[in-house]
Design a protein around this motif. Structure first.
Motif, PDB file in Angstrom:
ATOM      1  N   VAL A  29     -26.001   9.236 -23.979  1.00 39.38           N
ATOM      2  CA  VAL A  29     -25.200   9.129 -22.750  1.00 39.38           C
ATOM      3  C   VAL A  29     -25.214  10.446 -21.989  1.00 39.38           C
ATOM      4  N   VAL A  30     -25.061  11.544 -22.697  1.00 34.83           N
ATOM      5  CA  VAL A  30     -25.079  12.863 -22.041  1.00 34.83           C
ATOM      6  C   VAL A  30     -26.446  13.136 -21.414  1.00 34.83           C
ATOM      7  N   ALA A  31     -27.520  12.745 -22.089  1.00 32.84           N
ATOM      8  CA  ALA A  31     -28.859  12.954 -21.540  1.00 32.84           C
ATOM      9  C   ALA A  31     -29.065  12.150 -20.260  1.00 32.84           C
ATOM     10  N   VAL A  32     -28.578  10.915 -20.242  1.00 26.73           N
ATOM     11  CA  VAL A  32     -28.724  10.092 -19.036  1.00 26.73           C
ATOM     12  C   VAL A  32     -27.907  10.687 -17.889  1.00 26.73           C
ATOM     13  N   VAL A  33     -26.701  11.138 -18.179  1.00 28.71           N
ATOM     14  CA  VAL A  33     -25.876  11.763 -17.136  1.00 28.71           C
ATOM     15  C   VAL A  33     -26.555  13.028 -16.618  1.00 28.71           C
ATOM     16  N   PRO A  42     -31.163   7.104 -10.867  1.00 27.44           N
ATOM     17  CA  PRO A  42     -30.070   6.642 -10.006  1.00 27.44           C
ATOM     18  C   PRO A  42     -28.748   6.563 -10.777  1.00 27.44           C
ATOM     19  N   ILE A  43     -27.646   6.665 -10.053  1.00 33.07           N
ATOM     20  CA  ILE A  43     -26.329   6.722 -10.696  1.00 33.07           C
ATOM     21  C   ILE A  43     -25.976   5.432 -11.428  1.00 33.07           C
ATOM     22  N   TRP A  44     -26.491   4.308 -10.971  1.00 31.51           N
ATOM     23  CA  TRP A  44     -26.128   3.051 -11.635  1.00 31.51           C
ATOM     24  C   TRP A  44     -26.629   3.016 -13.073  1.00 31.51           C
ATOM     25  N   ILE A  45     -27.693   3.758 -13.357  1.00 34.08           N
ATOM     26  CA  ILE A  45     -28.205   3.806 -14.730  1.00 34.08           C
ATOM     27  C   ILE A  45     -27.201   4.501 -15.649  1.00 34.08           C
ATOM     28  N   SER A  46     -26.534   5.536 -15.140  1.00 35.82           N
ATOM     29  CA  SER A  46     -25.536   6.209 -15.973  1.00 35.82           C
ATOM     30  C   SER A  46     -24.351   5.300 -16.248  1.00 35.82           C
ATOM     31  N   ALA A  48     -24.401   1.998 -16.283  1.00 41.18           N
ATOM     32  CA  ALA A  48     -24.865   0.947 -17.192  1.00 41.18           C
ATOM     33  C   ALA A  48     -24.994   1.477 -18.618  1.00 41.18           C
ATOM     34  N   THR A  49     -25.512   2.669 -18.769  1.00 36.83           N
ATOM     35  CA  THR A  49     -25.656   3.275 -20.092  1.00 36.83           C
ATOM     36  C   THR A  49     -24.298   3.488 -20.739  1.00 36.83           C
ATOM     37  N   PHE A  50     -23.352   3.987 -19.963  1.00 40.17           N
ATOM     38  CA  PHE A  50     -22.006   4.227 -20.481  1.00 40.17           C
ATOM     39  C   PHE A  50     -21.342   2.908 -20.893  1.00 40.17           C
ATOM     40  N   ALA A  51     -21.492   1.868 -20.067  1.00 42.84           N
ATOM     41  CA  ALA A  51     -20.892   0.571 -20.375  1.00 42.84           C
ATOM     42  C   ALA A  51     -21.491  -0.026 -21.647  1.00 42.84           C
ATOM     43  N   VAL A  52     -22.798   0.010 -21.766  1.00 43.07           N
ATOM     44  CA  VAL A  52     -23.452  -0.528 -22.964  1.00 43.07           C
ATOM     45  C   VAL A  52     -23.034   0.265 -24.196  1.00 43.07           C
ATOM     46  N   SER A  53     -22.936   1.572 -24.060  1.00 38.99           N
ATOM     47  CA  SER A  53     -22.519   2.413 -25.178  1.00 38.99           C
ATOM     48  C   SER A  53     -21.098   2.059 -25.623  1.00 38.99           C
ATOM     49  N   CYS A  54     -20.202   1.853 -24.682  1.00 41.18           N
ATOM     50  CA  CYS A  54     -18.818   1.502 -25.019  1.00 41.18           C
ATOM     51  C   CYS A  54     -18.730   0.141 -25.694  1.00 41.18           C
ATOM     52  N   VAL A  55     -19.441  -0.836 -25.168  1.00 41.23           N
ATOM     53  CA  VAL A  55     -19.408  -2.181 -25.750  1.00 41.23           C
ATOM     54  C   VAL A  55     -20.010  -2.168 -27.156  1.00 41.23           C
TER      55      VAL A  55
END
Length: 79
Positions: A29-33, A42-46, A48-55
């Protein structure tokens, strides 16, 4: 509620594989941010990555808690 937080924390760090998963997940997550801040993604990837990580983290933690509780219950039976 505090008992729930304690149980989730214990479940997340109960084994070395679980700890490694936590560190790898946070690092990803930190690498994507960082890529977003650098303008390479693009910001939407961060988001999406954060949401998938949380779920995924919530699902795995609940699975680990249930498995640990079942293992403790079965381990307590002497019969």
């Amino acid at each position: 509620m505090l008992n729930y937080f304690r149980e989730t924390q214990e479940a997340r760090f109960a084994t070395s594989a679980r700890r490694i998963y936590g560190y790898v997940s946070a690092g990803f997550v930190v690498a994507v941010v960082a890529l977003v801040f650098a303008g390479l993604a693009p910001i939407w990837i961060s988001w999406a990555t954060f949401a998938v990580s949380c779920v995924l983290d919530a699902f795995l933690t609940r699975t680990w808690i249930r498995g640990d509780a079942l293992k403790a219950y079965r381990g307590g039976q002497h019969g």
